[in-house]
Design a protein around this motif. Structure first.
Motif, short mmCIF file in Angstrom:
data_model
loop_
_atom_site.label_atom_id
_atom_site.label_comp_id
_atom_site.label_asym_id
_atom_site.label_seq_id
_atom_site.Cartn_x
_atom_site.Cartn_y
_atom_site.Cartn_z
N ILE A 19 0.82 -1.21 0.00
CA ILE A 19 0.00 0.00 0.00
C ILE A 19 0.86 1.26 0.00
CG2 ILE A 19 -0.26 0.16 2.52
CD1 ILE A 19 -3.20 1.04 1.95
N ASP A 20 2.04 1.22 0.63
CA ASP A 20 2.88 2.41 0.63
C ASP A 20 3.42 2.70 -0.77
OD1 ASP A 20 4.19 -0.03 1.05
OD2 ASP A 20 5.99 0.93 1.81
N GLU A 21 3.71 1.65 -1.55
CA GLU A 21 4.15 1.86 -2.93
C GLU A 21 3.04 2.47 -3.77
OE1 GLU A 21 5.53 -1.68 -4.75
OE2 GLU A 21 7.41 -1.78 -3.62
N VAL A 22 1.83 1.93 -3.63
CA VAL A 22 0.70 2.40 -4.44
C VAL A 22 0.35 3.84 -4.08
CG1 VAL A 22 -1.74 2.04 -4.98
CG2 VAL A 22 -0.21 0.07 -4.75
N VAL A 23 0.23 4.12 -2.78
CA VAL A 23 -0.15 5.47 -2.34
C VAL A 23 0.92 6.48 -2.70
CG1 VAL A 23 -0.69 6.89 -0.33
CG2 VAL A 23 -1.65 4.60 -0.51
N SER A 24 2.19 6.07 -2.66
CA SER A 24 3.28 7.00 -2.97
C SER A 24 3.26 7.48 -4.41
CB SER A 24 4.64 6.34 -2.67
OG SER A 24 4.80 6.16 -1.28
N GLY A 39 0.99 11.84 5.18
CA GLY A 39 1.10 12.83 4.13
C GLY A 39 -0.20 13.62 4.03
N LEU A 40 -0.26 14.52 3.07
CA LEU A 40 -1.48 15.30 2.86
C LEU A 40 -2.52 14.43 2.17
CD1 LEU A 40 0.01 18.69 1.69
CD2 LEU A 40 -1.10 18.23 3.86
N CYS A 41 -3.73 14.50 2.65
CA CYS A 41 -4.80 13.64 2.14
C CYS A 41 -5.12 13.99 0.69
CB CYS A 41 -6.05 13.79 2.99
SG CYS A 41 -7.43 12.76 2.42
N PRO A 42 -5.20 12.99 -0.20
CA PRO A 42 -5.56 13.26 -1.59
C PRO A 42 -7.05 13.42 -1.81
CG PRO A 42 -5.15 10.92 -1.31
CD PRO A 42 -4.86 11.58 0.02
N PHE A 43 -7.85 13.20 -0.75
CA PHE A 43 -9.30 13.22 -0.92
C PHE A 43 -9.95 14.49 -0.39
CE2 PHE A 43 -8.25 8.62 -0.26
CZ PHE A 43 -8.30 8.30 -1.60
N HIS A 44 -9.20 15.32 0.33
CA HIS A 44 -9.74 16.62 0.73
C HIS A 44 -8.57 17.58 0.91
CE1 HIS A 44 -8.45 15.70 4.85
NE2 HIS A 44 -8.79 16.92 5.20
N ASP A 45 -8.87 18.87 0.89
CA ASP A 45 -7.82 19.88 0.96
C ASP A 45 -7.47 20.13 2.42
OD1 ASP A 45 -6.07 21.63 -0.19
OD2 ASP A 45 -7.46 23.30 -0.27
N GLU A 46 -6.19 20.04 2.77
CA GLU A 46 -5.76 20.27 4.14
C GLU A 46 -4.36 20.86 4.14
OE1 GLU A 46 -5.71 16.59 6.24
OE2 GLU A 46 -4.15 15.69 5.01
N LYS A 47 -4.01 21.52 5.23
CA LYS A 47 -2.69 22.12 5.34
C LYS A 47 -1.79 21.35 6.29
CE LYS A 47 -3.76 26.86 3.99
NZ LYS A 47 -3.63 28.29 4.33
N SER A 48 -2.36 20.56 7.19
CA SER A 48 -1.56 19.72 8.07
C SER A 48 -1.87 18.26 7.75
CB SER A 48 -1.90 20.00 9.54
OG SER A 48 -1.52 21.33 9.88
N PRO A 49 -0.87 17.41 7.62
CA PRO A 49 -1.11 16.03 7.19
C PRO A 49 -1.88 15.22 8.22
CG PRO A 49 1.17 16.30 7.86
CD PRO A 49 0.57 17.67 7.88
N SER A 50 -2.98 14.63 7.81
CA SER A 50 -3.76 13.76 8.68
C SER A 50 -4.03 12.42 8.02
CB SER A 50 -5.10 14.43 9.04
OG SER A 50 -5.82 14.77 7.87
N PHE A 51 -3.35 12.18 6.90
CA PHE A 51 -3.52 10.96 6.11
C PHE A 51 -2.42 9.97 6.50
CE2 PHE A 51 -2.73 8.45 2.26
CZ PHE A 51 -4.02 8.03 1.94
N HIS A 52 -2.80 8.84 7.09
CA HIS A 52 -1.83 7.86 7.59
C HIS A 52 -1.92 6.57 6.79
CE1 HIS A 52 -0.41 9.65 11.54
NE2 HIS A 52 -1.30 10.52 11.11
N VAL A 53 -0.77 5.98 6.56
CA VAL A 53 -0.67 4.68 5.89
C VAL A 53 0.16 3.75 6.77
CG1 VAL A 53 0.24 3.45 3.88
CG2 VAL A 53 -0.83 5.68 3.58
N ASN A 58 -1.51 -2.96 5.75
CA ASN A 58 -2.04 -2.67 4.41
C ASN A 58 -3.26 -1.76 4.47
OD1 ASN A 58 -1.71 -2.96 1.62
ND2 ASN A 58 -3.29 -4.53 1.50
N PHE A 59 -3.22 -0.77 5.38
CA PHE A 59 -4.37 0.11 5.57
C PHE A 59 -3.96 1.57 5.47
CE2 PHE A 59 -7.29 -3.12 6.70
CZ PHE A 59 -8.53 -2.55 6.87
N TYR A 60 -4.94 2.40 5.11
CA TYR A 60 -4.77 3.84 5.15
C TYR A 60 -5.99 4.43 5.84
CZ TYR A 60 -8.33 4.70 1.56
OH TYR A 60 -9.52 4.77 0.87
#
Length: 630
Positions: A19-24, A39-53, A58-60
């Protein structure tokens, strides 16, 4: 019809697809501790990273918008794929042979051609066009490239090709490769008039690829004087896989260096991207036939790791002419999309990166980027330059126009700094500039207010079916429930028999209670020390999206301890969870005792009092065991 893909093959895809390869391929990820990446979430606009992998499971999960799941869910969400398409794409990438059950019929086929077919059609087309770049009728295209300093190796690196002039060569080739006209038209490769024909004819072609490297469209350059279409560039029209407002040419080549250096260079054309990369500026990208907009900014931010904790650089290159200044103004309008510092790089002689490389060499391109100036300073300088600052009225007019620009920025924390810059450029007192900025802000029209009567009427007509609002899962009241479930999902072997005495009543949040019910239905935490599919099995069993999202969050959120949890650590959480349950029962029992008459209802009162004493003793015992385990 083809049957369902076998479950064991889907499981193998999940196991082999990191999953880290795919998400990267879509997001720049950095270590977040506890084996997690963020990292920064690809599904909504944010300024502080809340997207965890979390690769080990194999989860995000995004703690901002609550999107989460496994590698298949990620692809389905980000690329709009069906489940089958996501499985097929990853199977092809990781070398998994898919088998299908006999007799079963797939019930989730998309309407229209599958995305995988459109991607494959573009791959075949790109190879076809690249092969024709060496054909005799492509001599003008080769001359065009040669005049701009691009040799055969450069053309191959960027996948450049040539579209034959006859208008049906690609169509015929695609039909021979098994593609139907419905697919090639949907892909934007073929157009329909009286009959089907190649969309691009007699043009030099640049393949436009998404961040993962798949070709999703083409940019076509006019090279023949008798070309009936006079537009210098033609681009693939909007298709299910190509959205020009969300695509940046060269991102597939630049994304890793953008993430590594936290710098992106935005140029204006395909040849400028080539010139920059060949000159050593490997973070260059360009829009595809449209102005740089908010969607482009969102795409870049994902790779820049652009957030409040870290500031990178976005450098725009513009021509020095009026069009370039207009483009700079547009970029300034979207400046607040970035936490990163924004800059402008303009060559004094007005040369774009491609022409600069031809005339002055690779070093000049690198120097152009190195000489960048802050975007706001460039824009304000252009405004001020229109006025005669030797005249008092010229200075007044310059300050007024500059103040309108300064007052328009969305990040109000920058207003005073820009006002100071404006005062210094014009040569006026800082308070005069501040006053003009305040006046300009007051003159700006207020946002339109909704019609309150209409809103009230609409509200009164709305159906009165309020949905129960659940408490926030992050509420401290549920912290023990959350930490216990994190242990159950992330370290099931460590939990072992510690969870035997836990039941659904120990969880007060309905969502956490539902998660535990899934754990119980699965037979409790597995004994295997490493079972990455455990969280996936729980999530697949969930029918409520809120429960599914919670499982994804519990699977990726780091534990409160940096050490590997053992049985003792788990036991402390279980005892504390049970202590809280005992405390709630004690509070309920005390309330009932207060409402019971000890004389008229002596038997019931004495029974409850004895139960209260036993519960108090049980709670003290649980607390002592929790402290001992800690």
């Amino acid at each position: 019809m083809a049957g369902r893909i076998r479950e064991e093959d889907i499981a193998e895809v999940r196991e082999k697809a990191r999953i880290d390869e795919v998400v990267s391929s879509y997001v720049t990820l950095r270590p977040a501790g506890g084996g997690s990446l963020k990292g920064l979430c690809p599904f909504h606009d944010e300024k502080s990273p809340s997207f965890h992998v979390t690769p080990s499971r194999n989860f995000y999960h995004c703690f901002g918008c609550q999107e989460g799941g496994d590698v298949l869910n990620f692809l389905m969400k980000i690329d709009g794929l069906t489940f089958v398409e996501a499985v097929e794409r990853l199977a092809d990438k990781y070398g998994v042979q898919l088998r299908r059950e006999e007799g079963d019929v797939l019930d989730d086929r998309p309407k229209g051609p599958a995305r995988a077919r459109l991607i494959e059609a573009h791959r075949v087309a790109q190879e076809f066009y690249a092969g024709h770049l060496a054909a005799p009728d492509a001599v003008e295209g080769r001359r065009f490239l040669d005049e701009r300093g691009f040799d055969q190796e450069s053309a191959a690196r960027f996948g450049i090709g040539f579209a034959p002039r006859d208008g049906e060569s690609l169509l015929t080739h695609l039909r021979q490769r098994g593609f139907h006209d419905e697919e090639t038209v949907a892909a934007g490769l073929v157009a329909i008039g009286r009959s089907a024909y190649d969309r691009f004819r007699g043009r030099l072609l640049w393949p436009i690829r998404d961040a993962s490297g798949d070709t999703i469209g083409f940019g076509a350059r006019r090279i023949f004087d008798d070309d009936k279409i006079e537009a210098k560039y033609l681009n693939t029209p909007e298709t299910p896989i190509y959205k020009k407002s969300q695509v940046l040419y060269g991102l597939d080549l630049a994304r890793r260096d953008i993430g590594r250096s936290s710098q992106a260079v935005v140029v204006e054309g395909y040849t400028d991207v080539m010139a920059c990369h060949l000159a050593g500026v490997t973070t260059a990208v360009a829009t595809c036939g449209t102005a740089f907009g908010d969607d482009h900014a969102r795409v870049l931010r994902r790779f820049l790791h652009d957030h409040e904790e870290f500031r990178g650089e976005v450098i725009f290159t513009f021509d020095g002419d009026a069009a370039g200044q207009k483009a700079a103004l547009r970029a300034f309008g979207g400046d607040q999309n970035f936490v990163s510092q924004t800059y402008v790089a303009v060559e004094p002689d007005g040369l774009d990166p491609c022409d600069l490389r031809i005339q002055k060499g690779d070093a000049a391109v690198r120097e152009l980027v190195a000489r960048r100036v802050p975007l706001y300073r460039f824009v304000l300088s252009n405004v001020v330059a229109k006025y005669d600052l030797d005249r008092a009225d010229g200075r007044v007019d310059a300050v007024r126009e500059g103040a309108r620009l300064v007052s328009s920025i969305r990040d109000k924390s920058k207003v005073d700094a820009f006002a100071r810059e404006l005062a210094g450029m014009v040569g006026v007192d800082i308070e005069e500039a501040r006053t003009e900025v305040r006046r300009a802000a007051n003159r700006r029209p207020a946002p339109a207010q909704p019609d309150r009567r209409a809103a009230t009427a609409a509200a009164s007509e709305a159906p009165a079916t309020p949905r129960q609002q659940l408490p926030d899962l992050r509420d401290p009241r549920f912290s023990i429930e959350k930490e216990t479930l994190k242990l159950v999902i992330q370290h099931p072997a460590a939990v072992g028999r510690s969870a035997v005495d836990v039941d659904g009543d120990d969880f007060t949040h309905p969502t956490y209670r539902a998660v535990w019910q899934l754990v119980s239905a699965a037979g409790g935490p597995p004994a295997a020390a490493n079972e990455p599919a455990w969280a996936g099995r729980l999530r697949d069993a969930a029918t409520d999206p809120a429960v599914s999202s919670a499982i994804a969050a519990l699977a990726v959120e780091p534990l409160l301890t940096a050490k590997e949890p053992d049985h003792t650590y788990v036991a402390a959480h279980v005892y504390r969870l049970q202590e809280l349950t005992a405390s709630r029962r004690i509070a309920d029992l005390k309330s009932r005792l207060q409402r019971t008459n000890p004389v008229e209802q002596a038997t019931e009162y004495n029974r409850m009092f004895g139960e209260l004493v036993a519960l108090e003793s049980h709670r003290r015992n649980l607390r002592e065991r929790a402290v001992g385990a800690s």
